[in-house]
Design an enzyme around this catalytic site. Sequence first.
Site, short mmCIF file in Angstrom:
data_model
loop_
_atom_site.label_atom_id
_atom_site.label_comp_id
_atom_site.label_asym_id
_atom_site.label_seq_id
_atom_site.Cartn_x
_atom_site.Cartn_y
_atom_site.Cartn_z
N PRO A 41 0.82 -1.22 0.00
CA PRO A 41 0.00 0.00 0.00
C PRO A 41 0.85 1.27 0.00
O PRO A 41 0.33 2.35 -0.28
CB PRO A 41 -0.81 -0.10 1.30
CG PRO A 41 -0.62 -1.48 1.80
CD PRO A 41 0.64 -2.02 1.22
N GLU A 91 2.87 -9.26 9.18
CA GLU A 91 2.74 -7.82 9.38
C GLU A 91 3.56 -7.03 8.37
O GLU A 91 3.36 -5.83 8.19
CB GLU A 91 3.17 -7.43 10.80
CG GLU A 91 2.28 -7.99 11.90
CD GLU A 91 0.81 -7.59 11.74
OE1 GLU A 91 0.55 -6.38 11.61
OE2 GLU A 91 -0.05 -8.49 11.76
N ARG A 101 -3.15 -9.33 -20.42
CA ARG A 101 -4.24 -9.16 -21.39
C ARG A 101 -3.92 -8.13 -22.46
O ARG A 101 -4.61 -8.05 -23.48
CB ARG A 101 -5.55 -8.83 -20.67
CG ARG A 101 -5.52 -7.51 -19.91
CD ARG A 101 -6.73 -7.37 -19.03
NE ARG A 101 -7.97 -7.30 -19.80
CZ ARG A 101 -8.34 -6.23 -20.50
NH1 ARG A 101 -7.60 -5.14 -20.52
NH2 ARG A 101 -9.47 -6.23 -21.17
N ASP A 144 -12.14 -0.75 -23.72
CA ASP A 144 -12.03 -0.77 -22.27
C ASP A 144 -12.04 0.61 -21.64
O ASP A 144 -11.58 1.57 -22.21
CB ASP A 144 -10.73 -1.44 -21.82
CG ASP A 144 -10.81 -2.94 -21.88
OD1 ASP A 144 -11.88 -3.45 -22.22
OD2 ASP A 144 -9.79 -3.58 -21.60
C1 9WO Z 1 1.83 -3.06 4.46
C2 9WO Z 1 1.77 -1.70 4.68
C3 9WO Z 1 0.84 -0.90 5.35
C4 9WO Z 1 1.07 0.49 5.38
C5 9WO Z 1 2.19 1.03 4.78
C6 9WO Z 1 3.10 0.19 4.11
C7 9WO Z 1 2.88 -1.15 4.08
N1 9WO Z 1 3.61 -2.14 3.50
C8 9WO Z 1 2.98 -3.27 3.72
C9 9WO Z 1 3.49 -4.52 3.22
O1 9WO Z 1 4.43 -4.58 2.48
N2 9WO Z 1 2.80 -5.58 3.65
C10 9WO Z 1 3.10 -6.93 3.21
C11 9WO Z 1 2.23 -7.27 2.01
C12 9WO Z 1 2.77 -7.90 4.32
C13 9WO Z 1 1.32 -7.80 4.72
C14 9WO Z 1 0.42 -7.99 3.52
N3 9WO Z 1 0.85 -7.20 2.41
C15 9WO Z 1 0.02 -6.39 1.75
C16 9WO Z 1 0.15 -5.86 0.48
N4 9WO Z 1 -1.14 -5.98 2.23
N5 9WO Z 1 -1.75 -5.19 1.35
C17 9WO Z 1 -0.99 -5.13 0.26
C18 9WO Z 1 -1.38 -4.36 -0.89
C19 9WO Z 1 -0.67 -4.48 -2.06
C20 9WO Z 1 -1.06 -3.71 -3.16
N6 9WO Z 1 -2.11 -2.89 -3.08
C21 9WO Z 1 -2.81 -2.77 -1.95
C22 9WO Z 1 -2.45 -3.49 -0.83
#
Ligand code: 9WO
Length: 263
Positions: free
Chosen positions: A97, A124, A162, A177
């Site tokens: 994120p 985490e 795609r 699209d």
């Molecule tokens: C989580 C996170 C939260 C706030 C700011 C930075 C951050 N980095 C991560 C991260 O790298 N988390 C890892 C991947 C481990 C936990 C689950 N992960 C993850 C990736 N949760 N959500 C995403 C994600 C990826 C792409 N777009 C939206 C959410």
Amino acid sequence: MRFDLITLFPEMFAAIRDQGVSGRAHQRGLWSLHAWNPRDFTQDVHRTVDDRPFGGGPGMVMMAEPLAQAVQAVRLSRREAGADEADQPAPVVLLSPAGRTHRQAQARRWAASTGAILVCGRYEGIDQRFIDRYVDLEVSLGDFVLSGGELGAMVLIDSIVRLLPGVLHDAESAEQDSFNPALTGLLDSPHYTRPETWNGTSAPDILLSGHHSRIAAWRRQQSLTLTATRRPDLIEQARRSGDLSVQDESILKAVPPSAGEGE
Ligand code: 9WO
């Protein structure tokens, strides 16, 4: 095009490898997928990939070393397979994120590349020293949190694959699209199919008229109206790019200002 996934859940990727448009393209050899499990790059008897966070707090953190070993194995494999030149290794991408938001324009750029090494985090998070040392680019799909990077990686790959030449049957279907520049970044118009009347509601007469120029004009009007209502930011963008005609602007004058439906 080749994607290498570093993931504790390699089985998840069967979804895009075996199903639908991306599955067919994979079967036809237009792209390949290689999954690498960090657990296979551990040295201890328990095959440990995570540990407790320094400084305390909930959950576990992915350890740097198994991920680093996996990246090195991937780089070697891509080199040996001739997927990359030594001077142009595929980028290591982390789904997070905190990354730059993925957009259609970026998907088009990826589609012209040799692929990427995608790191899927769990727990985490990942030891920051691995990110600092190995990750070239962080990509986000939007402002939400997942339980792991895998679903994000699959979304990213699907959006790219795609667009590869020859993947879509009908050369037209990517053209229409949402976000296609040929449609000047507007949302797509609604679709209808048989029966003509369903649940007491008829499809718009115009679409059954066979009058191609009037159908095109109707679709453009629908597209503009929907975009103005749902995503006024995209109208502004199209306007700035000089993609809206005088005719378009007169259609937009008839659209009431949106009451914040975007949220
Ligand atoms: C989580 C996170 C939260 C706030 C700011 C930075 C951050 N980095 C991560 C991260 O790298 N988390 C890892 C991947 C481990 C936990 C689950 N992960 C993850 C990736 N949760 N959500 C995403 C994600 C990826 C792409 N777009 C939206 C959410």
